[in-house]
Motif scaffolding. Structure first.
Motif, PDB file in Angstrom:
ATOM      1  N   ASP A 124       0.831  -1.202   0.000  1.00  0.00           N
ATOM      2  CA  ASP A 124       0.000   0.000   0.000  1.00  0.00           C
ATOM      3  C   ASP A 124       0.864   1.250   0.000  1.00  0.00           C
ATOM      4  OD1 ASP A 124      -2.547   1.443   0.329  1.00  0.00           O
ATOM      5  OD2 ASP A 124      -1.748   1.946   2.307  1.00  0.00           O
ATOM      6  N   ASP A 125       0.448   2.258  -0.787  1.00  0.00           N
ATOM      7  CA  ASP A 125       1.097   3.567  -0.786  1.00  0.00           C
ATOM      8  C   ASP A 125       2.511   3.525  -1.363  1.00  0.00           C
ATOM      9  OD1 ASP A 125       0.908   6.301  -0.347  1.00  0.00           O
ATOM     10  OD2 ASP A 125       1.894   6.194   1.602  1.00  0.00           O
ATOM     11  N   LEU A 126       2.830   2.481  -2.136  1.00  0.00           N
ATOM     12  CA  LEU A 126       4.116   2.420  -2.812  1.00  0.00           C
ATOM     13  C   LEU A 126       3.948   2.787  -4.286  1.00  0.00           C
ATOM     14  CD1 LEU A 126       5.688  -0.804  -1.254  1.00  0.00           C
ATOM     15  CD2 LEU A 126       6.208   1.574  -0.685  1.00  0.00           C
ATOM     16  N   ALA A 127       5.068   2.970  -4.966  1.00  0.00           N
ATOM     17  CA  ALA A 127       5.033   3.347  -6.376  1.00  0.00           C
ATOM     18  C   ALA A 127       4.423   2.236  -7.232  1.00  0.00           C
ATOM     19  CB  ALA A 127       6.455   3.662  -6.858  1.00  0.00           C
ATOM     20  N   PHE A 128       3.994   2.586  -8.431  1.00  0.00           N
ATOM     21  CA  PHE A 128       3.324   1.670  -9.356  1.00  0.00           C
ATOM     22  C   PHE A 128       4.066   0.358  -9.512  1.00  0.00           C
ATOM     23  CE2 PHE A 128       3.279   0.000 -13.703  1.00  0.00           C
ATOM     24  CZ  PHE A 128       1.920  -0.248 -13.904  1.00  0.00           C
ATOM     25  N   MET A 129       5.363   0.431  -9.775  1.00  0.00           N
ATOM     26  CA  MET A 129       6.085  -0.781 -10.122  1.00  0.00           C
ATOM     27  C   MET A 129       6.418  -1.653  -8.923  1.00  0.00           C
ATOM     28  SD  MET A 129       9.888   0.499 -11.157  1.00  0.00           S
ATOM     29  CE  MET A 129      10.366  -1.202 -11.381  1.00  0.00           C
ATOM     30  N   LEU A 130       6.120  -1.189  -7.693  1.00  0.00           N
ATOM     31  CA  LEU A 130       6.353  -1.994  -6.510  1.00  0.00           C
ATOM     32  C   LEU A 130       5.087  -2.708  -6.029  1.00  0.00           C
ATOM     33  CD1 LEU A 130       8.764   0.271  -4.433  1.00  0.00           C
ATOM     34  CD2 LEU A 130       9.314  -1.608  -5.966  1.00  0.00           C
ATOM     35  N   ARG A 131       3.963  -2.440  -6.663  1.00  0.00           N
ATOM     36  CA  ARG A 131       2.747  -3.162  -6.294  1.00  0.00           C
ATOM     37  C   ARG A 131       2.819  -4.570  -6.869  1.00  0.00           C
ATOM     38  NH1 ARG A 131      -1.000  -0.713  -3.710  1.00  0.00           N
ATOM     39  NH2 ARG A 131      -2.619  -2.161  -4.408  1.00  0.00           N
ATOM     40  N   TYR A 132       2.335  -5.518  -6.092  1.00  0.00           N
ATOM     41  CA  TYR A 132       2.551  -6.927  -6.407  1.00  0.00           C
ATOM     42  C   TYR A 132       2.171  -7.294  -7.839  1.00  0.00           C
ATOM     43  CZ  TYR A 132       2.791  -7.498  -1.267  1.00  0.00           C
ATOM     44  OH  TYR A 132       3.117  -7.402   0.066  1.00  0.00           O
ATOM     45  N   GLU A 133       1.015  -6.821  -8.290  1.00  0.00           N
ATOM     46  CA  GLU A 133       0.564  -7.178  -9.641  1.00  0.00           C
ATOM     47  C   GLU A 133       1.502  -6.654 -10.724  1.00  0.00           C
ATOM     48  OE1 GLU A 133      -3.262  -6.554  -7.207  1.00  0.00           O
ATOM     49  OE2 GLU A 133      -1.284  -5.623  -7.395  1.00  0.00           O
ATOM     50  N   ASN A 134       2.271  -5.634 -10.379  1.00  0.00           N
ATOM     51  CA  ASN A 134       3.152  -5.013 -11.361  1.00  0.00           C
ATOM     52  C   ASN A 134       4.602  -5.486 -11.231  1.00  0.00           C
ATOM     53  OD1 ASN A 134       0.917  -3.544 -12.249  1.00  0.00           O
ATOM     54  ND2 ASN A 134       1.292  -1.926 -10.756  1.00  0.00           N
ATOM     55  N   VAL A 135       4.821  -6.484 -10.405  1.00  0.00           N
ATOM     56  CA  VAL A 135       6.128  -7.140 -10.356  1.00  0.00           C
ATOM     57  C   VAL A 135       6.039  -8.405 -11.200  1.00  0.00           C
ATOM     58  CG1 VAL A 135       7.919  -8.135  -8.894  1.00  0.00           C
ATOM     59  CG2 VAL A 135       6.591  -6.190  -8.064  1.00  0.00           C
ATOM     60  N   ALA A 136       5.302  -9.393 -10.694  1.00  0.00           N
ATOM     61  CA  ALA A 136       5.007 -10.615 -11.450  1.00  0.00           C
ATOM     62  C   ALA A 136       3.734 -11.201 -10.859  1.00  0.00           C
ATOM     63  CB  ALA A 136       6.160 -11.613 -11.364  1.00  0.00           C
ATOM     64  N   TRP A 137       2.880 -11.770 -11.714  1.00  0.00           N
ATOM     65  CA  TRP A 137       1.553 -12.182 -11.243  1.00  0.00           C
ATOM     66  C   TRP A 137       1.091 -13.428 -11.997  1.00  0.00           C
ATOM     67  CZ3 TRP A 137      -0.702 -10.400  -7.019  1.00  0.00           C
ATOM     68  CH2 TRP A 137      -2.063 -10.648  -6.800  1.00  0.00           C
ATOM     69  N   TYR A 138       0.629 -14.427 -11.248  1.00  0.00           N
ATOM     70  CA  TYR A 138       0.091 -15.659 -11.842  1.00  0.00           C
ATOM     71  C   TYR A 138      -1.437 -15.604 -11.846  1.00  0.00           C
ATOM     72  CZ  TYR A 138      -1.620 -20.447 -12.112  1.00  0.00           C
ATOM     73  OH  TYR A 138      -2.317 -21.576 -12.456  1.00  0.00           O
ATOM     74  N   GLU A 139      -2.006 -15.890 -13.009  1.00  0.00           N
ATOM     75  CA  GLU A 139      -3.473 -15.892 -13.117  1.00  0.00           C
ATOM     76  C   GLU A 139      -3.879 -16.604 -14.406  1.00  0.00           C
ATOM     77  OE1 GLU A 139      -7.071 -12.697 -12.265  1.00  0.00           O
ATOM     78  OE2 GLU A 139      -5.181 -11.965 -13.075  1.00  0.00           O
ATOM     79  N   ASN A 140      -4.892 -17.452 -14.299  1.00  0.00           N
ATOM     80  CA  ASN A 140      -5.456 -18.140 -15.469  1.00  0.00           C
ATOM     81  C   ASN A 140      -4.400 -18.895 -16.286  1.00  0.00           C
ATOM     82  OD1 ASN A 140      -8.041 -17.134 -14.842  1.00  0.00           O
ATOM     83  ND2 ASN A 140      -7.630 -15.232 -15.971  1.00  0.00           N
ATOM     84  N   GLY A 141      -3.492 -19.590 -15.584  1.00  0.00           N
ATOM     85  CA  GLY A 141      -2.530 -20.426 -16.284  1.00  0.00           C
ATOM     86  C   GLY A 141      -1.440 -19.672 -17.010  1.00  0.00           C
ATOM     87  N   LYS A 142      -1.183 -18.433 -16.611  1.00  0.00           N
ATOM     88  CA  LYS A 142      -0.105 -17.641 -17.218  1.00  0.00           C
ATOM     89  C   LYS A 142       0.550 -16.783 -16.148  1.00  0.00           C
ATOM     90  CE  LYS A 142      -2.348 -17.335 -21.784  1.00  0.00           C
ATOM     91  NZ  LYS A 142      -1.490 -18.373 -22.400  1.00  0.00           N
ATOM     92  N   VAL A 143       1.790 -16.374 -16.414  1.00  0.00           N
ATOM     93  CA  VAL A 143       2.488 -15.432 -15.541  1.00  0.00           C
ATOM     94  C   VAL A 143       2.766 -14.161 -16.329  1.00  0.00           C
ATOM     95  CG1 VAL A 143       4.622 -14.944 -14.282  1.00  0.00           C
ATOM     96  CG2 VAL A 143       3.526 -17.186 -14.063  1.00  0.00           C
ATOM     97  N   ARG A 144       2.385 -13.056 -15.732  1.00  0.00           N
ATOM     98  CA  ARG A 144       2.584 -11.744 -16.349  1.00  0.00           C
ATOM     99  C   ARG A 144       3.661 -11.000 -15.565  1.00  0.00           C
ATOM    100  NH1 ARG A 144      -2.270  -7.697 -15.631  1.00  0.00           N
ATOM    101  NH2 ARG A 144      -1.221  -7.515 -13.621  1.00  0.00           N
TER     102      ARG A 144
END
Length: 350
Positions: free
Chosen positions: A6-26
């Protein structure tokens, strides 16, 4: 579930580092951020390992990517029996943890934790990919909260209205030290060397600092000595890829020369991180050498004639006599006394 981004920069939010969803990693492609905001989508864990090797994500990002890659590997083998699934995941763990040699020892801690989560999920009849995903989120929470404690100790060393020089992109500690500084109302300024050839300082550290509202100035990699003298730098800080138990610091190439300059100009150098018991001495560290072609260009634009050679060691080694202190979650240690860190229980967060 409580999250510590919370309250961190865009690229430090979890979804914007690496994220697994629907059989893929973004994975956010940090090679081009912030010029472009693009994500690399991986359909197999091998593609995740390749993305790590190709520097799609750097600093602490590969640890998150490896965890998400393990969740993807579990999805890939979801229809296999228990033994076959475990065999598949163990091979995937090796592939992901050894994508980059210098950090392999700590990456193994990440993938081993994912294997433990997988075994427990199998025993309880739960989806294995979801269990590994949740374990990776928990690891992120533990890392962010632990590094915030590190940041509390580091920021104590910042003078009010101080001027701080960084090196490369320390990811979590950058965000946390700025959040702590803001909370304490320390009006600091940052000078950020660009960090060739990927420009992690210019693109990543400077973006996070600016995003969080701090006065941020980017300098080229050949300016730190002059800036230390002319602009009265109060403190130099970096994270580390490895902090050996003998006090040697392995970090992005360029750290060593800035530490030398800091020592000459009387500027303290504080490195942040956890001493690595797997590396009792510097002799156990493999210094990764990357594609020399990258030195001959800047963001894809070639700068040299054909026939000119490049050389690109990715890391360098700063000896302990140049390190003022190693800042950990247990306080600040002199680099010659790091074994004392392990006198009390250690909080694992990989």
């Amino acid at each position: 579930m409580k999250r510590f981004d919370d309250d961190l920069a865009f690229m430090l939010r979890y979804e914007n580092v690496a994220w697994y969803e629907n059989g893929k990693v973004r994975i956010l492609d940090r090679r081009m951020y912030p010029t472009k905001i693009e994500f690399v989508t991986c359909s197999t864990h091998q593609e995740v390992a390749q993305a790590i090797a190709d520097m799609v994500t750097q600093s602490a990002g590969p640890y998150t990517a490896a965890g998400m890659g393990m969740a993807l590997a579990a999805f890939e083998c979801r229809d296999l029996g228990r033994k076959e699934m475990l065999d598949y995941l163990e091979k995937a763990a090796y592939t992901l943890s050894h994508a980059r040699p210098t950090t392999a020892n700590r990456m193994v801690l990440t993938t081993n934790g994912c294997l433990e989560a997988a075994r427990k999920a199998m025993d309880e009849g739960r989806p294995v990919d979801e269990a590994i995903f949740m374990r990776t989120i928990d690891s992120l929470n533990r890392r962010y909260s632990t590094i915030e404690v590190v940041a509390e100790h580091l920021v104590t060393m910042f003078p009010d209205k101080g001027t701080i020089m960084t090196q490369c992109f320390g990811e979590t500690i950058v965000g946390m030290m700025l959040r702590v500084a803001r909370k304490r109302e320390k009006d600091i300024k940052l000078f950020v060397p660009e960090t060739r050839p990927y420009f992690q300082g210019a693109r990543l550290t400077a973006s996070v600092a600016c995003d969080m509202g701090f006065d941020t100035t980017v300098i080229t990699d050949n300016m730190p000595a002059f800036v230390m003298k002319r602009n009265k730098i109060d403190l130099f800080t970096s994270a580390a890829d490895v902090i050996c138990m003998d006090g040697h610091v392995v970090n992005k190439i360029g750290t060593y020369q800035i530490a030398i300059s800091a020592k000459y100009h009387g500027v303290p150098y504080f490195v942040t991180g956890i001493p690595d018991k797997a590396h009792q001495t510097i002799d156990s560290v493999t210094i990764e050498e990357r594609d020399p072609q990258l030195v001959l260009e800047a963001r894809g634009v070639k700068n040299t004639l054909e026939g000119v050679k490049g050389y690109y060691p990715s890391f360098d080694i700063t000896p302990p006599h140049l390190v003022s202190g190693v800042v950990t979650d247990k306080g600040i240690f002199i680099p010659y006394d790091l074994n004392r860190y392990y006198d009390t229980e250690v909080k694992e967060y990989y």
